[in-house]
Design an enzyme around this catalytic site. Structure first.
Site, mmCIF file in Angstrom:
data_model
loop_
_atom_site.group_PDB
_atom_site.id
_atom_site.type_symbol
_atom_site.label_atom_id
_atom_site.label_comp_id
_atom_site.label_asym_id
_atom_site.label_seq_id
_atom_site.Cartn_x
_atom_site.Cartn_y
_atom_site.Cartn_z
ATOM 1 N N LEU A 141 -34.722 -9.390 24.431
ATOM 2 C CA LEU A 141 -34.660 -8.264 23.758
ATOM 3 C C LEU A 141 -34.369 -8.451 22.264
ATOM 4 O O LEU A 141 -35.097 -7.700 21.467
ATOM 5 C CB LEU A 141 -33.710 -7.127 24.403
ATOM 6 C CG LEU A 141 -34.076 -5.640 24.022
ATOM 7 C CD1 LEU A 141 -35.194 -5.256 24.565
ATOM 8 C CD2 LEU A 141 -32.727 -4.938 24.567
ATOM 9 N N CYS A 142 -33.563 -9.216 21.865
ATOM 10 C CA CYS A 142 -33.156 -9.345 20.642
ATOM 11 C C CYS A 142 -34.390 -9.966 19.776
ATOM 12 O O CYS A 142 -34.448 -9.406 18.602
ATOM 13 C CB CYS A 142 -31.693 -10.447 20.512
ATOM 14 S SG CYS A 142 -32.000 -11.918 20.869
ATOM 15 N N THR A 143 -35.210 -10.838 20.183
ATOM 16 C CA THR A 143 -36.237 -11.342 19.599
ATOM 17 C C THR A 143 -37.317 -10.160 19.518
ATOM 18 O O THR A 143 -37.799 -9.907 18.082
ATOM 19 C CB THR A 143 -37.126 -12.200 20.371
ATOM 20 O OG1 THR A 143 -36.236 -13.432 20.648
ATOM 21 C CG2 THR A 143 -38.342 -12.741 19.420
#
Lengths: 534, 338
Positions: B147-149
């Site tokens: 998700l952070c990417t």
């Protein structure tokens, strides 16, 4: 609530229909398929099952050559015949039901025996992309094979008897640019960085970055820095051996930041760098098979009739000898890696730009050759595709099916497999023996009298084996089994082969993926298969 | 090949994108039930064939329904559905008093699947040979993006599409908050495509296309007529062998790869002696003595040997430090979702 109306146009009808296959061979593959014209000789169950999987994906046109009248047995084993088809021409009837599958496919039925066409109008075969034949007699097989070999039209000879089946592809020369390898060789040039890449890598300072940025340095940079550090104490060598690679890994581990307790912080990009050491450090090289291609006489002695493939190979050679300094043009593809958007996009565009520059040089060389030879022009896009896949270029040079009917190298190849009783090669001999039986007795073995035919089929097998100086089979099991089949086609066995053969024909027409080179044998009883190269 | 009594279950309706590989459906049939259409066509083309259609999901049918068949063939599009059907056939097994299998309760399952130019076909004799649960590790793990990417450092066109799908749609609700994203709705796909393009442009990412957008949204698996024909035929051959006993069945798993030449390989997928579905025995799972109930639950869901969905835990007895927990393995209940 009013629905937002997007500006982008919807996909075309055709794109929707073919979506699932366009993801495999692309719009250009589909275009090639739609230009293809496939000829099928004999609309047996096997023949129609092949065409089924060629018509559905949208080939341009099919032509069925069949002078037979639909029999009860045909209706029993062929899905593309109806009760009302009985007594009508088999090619025309199956064509009618096959064309129902896809309205954009053109179809023709020719109600003449292939022998007659070969005699009266051999040019008939010239216009086809591939000719596929099933249930062909021994003599016609050789005559047709010789003719198609001479006019350079690809030919697939297919058989299906009981649980056994085979196909043999005859193709003079088949170059493939898009092989779609499972594991594409990465081409990063870390050992010989092009100017913009070298400048970028040298300017990078990973020590000064804060922790967040440090975790987003692409592994290419990490690897490059590790090698530079290693080279200081190793006379600017390039790390090759396992020991040297392990030293590189130690340097990378040293780069990983530590927390206040001196425990290494988990950084995904450094983990990736460690994993890449084994694959990404392979020095940039010119693959042997590509070298052979570009120095083969087809590429060095171009004529007005040379195909675009050989012209591009020749231009490629000129590039490698001059600007490329012994290397292929850059592939220009950056593998996915943990990185900040900025770094990744920057690197990606550097690789792309350099690849475009090098492809442009090759393209200019192609244009020069085209101008000299006064031959058909080759598009910029074609050359780009060629350069992008230069590492994987593949050429198949085939052999004439008739060579299997003569003493010589093929005979000793077969004999070699029979020495170590290879059961799949035994099946090949059996299928050949069935052909011989048919020419001698005008029926399939076991069709009328399974018991009496055993010895007759055995005679055929013995003759084939003695021709290639092999001793007879120790056991007769396979001969008994073959007579039990009585020449009948099992629909699901034909359908399996049909799917496979259709696929090979599509590979040939689209010039993508490697076809079988050149013989496939299938045994549905043991669910076993093998490929042989005759 | 002479089979007359065939029941077909399929919950789907015919779409245009099916027609590149489906030989029983025509353009006029778009929108109709696949099961009904197939049955109508086959009964018309093959005289004497009495196929019956069921336009519903496999989970709508009960034990009594499945018990009536001699053989079950499946070409399902998900692991979850395969596990459900596998569990159903396992639940029909009967055991004798001495815990041996009553072979008359065995209904063979022939399973086929394809992805692009690759495929596989297998024969499962419930309680006798490796079942779907025995070989769960043969299925590759699904590819996901962190998700952070997606949110902070996108670099691939797929990241941009995922961003719109996972974050932007819920925030903007272009068709109102009650409308969830539907990958089959061309308007929805077009909206995501445009937003993904905007995001890609902002980050300098290229190659967001409509086709790619749709592929990510629907998790599209490429498919072509030839591979499907070959795998379907391999399954049909095995059904024929089972019904006629003309020769022994494949033992028991065949893989097919048509992308580089043509390659098949048949191997004996081995049974797990402690298989939770087909072994009629118990499996011991080792856990840390201090593990919480949540940790056990999570392990059952995430461990590749179990991959359960909402398992039910029941306490049997307490013995000092050892806890004996019975995990309900009635998979047809635990995998009720499609």
């Amino acid at each position: 609530m009013a629905s937002p109306s997007p500006k982008s146009p919807e996909q075309s009808e055709k794109n929707k229909q073919y979506d699932r296959q366009l993801r495999l061979w692309g719009d250009h593959g589909q275009k090639a398929l739609e230009k293809g014209h496939i000829c099928l000789i004999n609309a047996t169950a096997l023949g129609t099952e092949i065409l089924k999987s060629i018509v559905l994906p949208g080939v341009g046109a099919i032509t069925l050559v069949d002078h037979n009248i639909v029999s009860d047995e045909d209706i029993g084993c062929n899905f593309f015949l109806e009760n009302i088809s009985q007594g009508l021409n088999r090619g025309a009837e199956t064509l009618r039901l096959l064309l129902e599958l896809n309205s954009s496919v053109q179809g023709h039925a020719v109600q003449e025996p292939p022998e007659q066409i070969l005699q009266d109008n051999p040019d008939f075969f010239k216009s086809f992309s591939v000719v596929i034949a099933t249930s062909l007699g021994e003599k016609t097989t050789q005559d047709l094979a010789n003719h198609l070999w001479d006019i350079k039209v690809p030919f697939i000879l297919c058989r299906s008897v009981g649980f056994l089946g085979s196909f043999r592809i005859q193709i003079n020369e088949h170059p493939i640019i898009e092989v779609h390898p499972e594991n594409e060789q990465i081409d990063l040039r870390l050992d010989v960085p092009f100017p913009t890449l070298a400048e970028y890598l040298n300017a990078f300072n990973i020590d000064d970055l804060d922790l967040k940025d440090h975790g987003h340095v692409p592994w290419i940079v990490i690897l490059y820095k590790a090698i530079q550090k290693w080279q200081v104490t190793n006379e600017n060598k390039w790390p090759i051996s396992r020991k040297e690679k392990n030293e590189i890994k130690d340097i990378i581990r040293g780069f990983i930041r530590k927390d206040e307790n001196s425990i290494p912080i988990e950084e995904e990009n450094f983990e990736e760098a460690l994993r890449a050491v084994n694959t990404a450090l392979v020095p940039t090289f010119l693959p042997v098979n590509i070298k052979e291609l570009i120095y083969s006489s087809s590429a060095t002695n171009l004529t007005k009739d040379s195909s675009s493939f050989w012209i591009m190979c020749s231009a490629l050679r000129a590039f490698i000898e001059a600007e490329g300094k012994g290397k292929l043009p850059l592939r220009g593809v950056l593998p996915d890696m943990t990185a900040s958007t900025e770094h990744y996009v920057k690197l990606q565009s550097m690789y792309r730009t350099q690849a475009a520059i090098e492809a442009e040089i090759v393209y200019r060389k192609v244009q020069e050759i085209v101008a000299q030879l006064h031959c058909d022009s080759i598009s910029d896009a074609e050359v780009k595709l060629f350069c992008r896949h230069a590492y994987d270029l593949h050429l198949i040079r085939g052999t004439n099916i008739s060579s299997e009917y003569q003493m010589g190298t093929v005979a000793s190849y077969i004999a070699g497999y029979l020495e170590e009783p290879d059961v799949m090669m035994v099946h090949y001999i059996l299928l050949r023996a069935v052909d011989m039986f048919r020419s001698e007795h005008c029926r399939a073995p076991g069709e009328w009298e399974p018991e009496a035919d055993i010895s007759k089929l055995k005679t055929c097998v013995s003759k084939l084996l003695s021709d290639i100086s092999c001793s007879p089979f120790p056991k007769d099991d396979h001969i008994h089994e073959m007579c039990r089949y009585g020449g009948a086609e099992i629909h699901s066995v034909s359908a399996f082969l049909g799917g496979c053969i259709a696929h090979e024909a599509i590979k040939i027409v689209t010039k993508q993926y490697k076809p079988v080179n050149n013989t496939f044998i299938y045994d549905g009883a043991s669910t076993n298969s093998a490929t042989f190269t005759f | 090949m002479g089979f007359k009594k065939i029941h077909i279950i399929d919950m789907d309706t015919i779409e245009l994108s099916n027609l590149n590989r489906q030989f029983l459906f025509r353009k006029n049939d778009i929108g109709l039930s696949k099961a009904k259409c197939a049955v109508e066509f086959v009964n018309k083309r093959v005289p004497g064939c009495e196929a019956v259609a069921h336009h519903c999901s496999i989970q709508d049918m009960d034990e009594g329904f499945y018990r009536q068949f001699h053989i079950v063939v499946c070409g399902l599009d998900s692991i979850v559905a395969r596990r459900w059907l596998n569990g159903m056939l396992m639940s029909l097994l009967q055991y004798n008093d001495d815990r041996t299998l009553d072979q008359s309760s065995v209904i063979p399952l022939v399973d086929g699947g394809t992805e692009g130019f690759k495929g596989n076909a297998r024969v499962i004799l419930p309680g006798m040979s490796a079942c779907i649960e025995c070989t769960l590790d043969l299925y590759p793990p699904q590819k996901t993006f962190p998700l952070c990417t997606i949110a902070n450092t996108p670099r691939l066109p797929e990241h941009c599409v995922e961003y719109v799908k996972v974050l932007q749609w819920g925030k903007e609700n272009p068709w109102g908050s009650s409308t969830t994203l539907d990958g089959d709705d061309p308007q929805h796909v077009a909206w995501v495509y445009e937003k993904a393009q905007e995001r890609a442009m902002k980050y300098g990412i290229t190659s967001v296309t409509y086709r790619l957008t749709q592929g990510v949204l629907k998790n599209i698996i490429p498919a072509v007529a030839s591979t499907n024909a070959a795998i379907a035929a391999a399954c049909a051959t095995e059904v024929f062998k089972l019904a006629s006993s003309c020769c022994i069945n494949m033992n028991n798993y065949m893989v097919l790869n048509m992308s580089d030449g043509l390659y098949t390989y048949t191997f004996n997928a081995e049974r797990r002696q402690d298989c939770v579905a087909c072994s009629n025995s118990t499996r011991t799972m080792e856990i840390d003595c201090n593990a919480t109930l949540q940790a056990i639950y999570d392990k059952l869901c995430e461990d590749r040997g179990y991959l359960m969905k909402s398992p039910a835990l029941m306490k049997n007895q307490f013995e000092s430090c050892e806890i004996d927990i019975e995990v309900r393995t009635q998979l047809k209940d635990t995998y009720a979702e499609k």
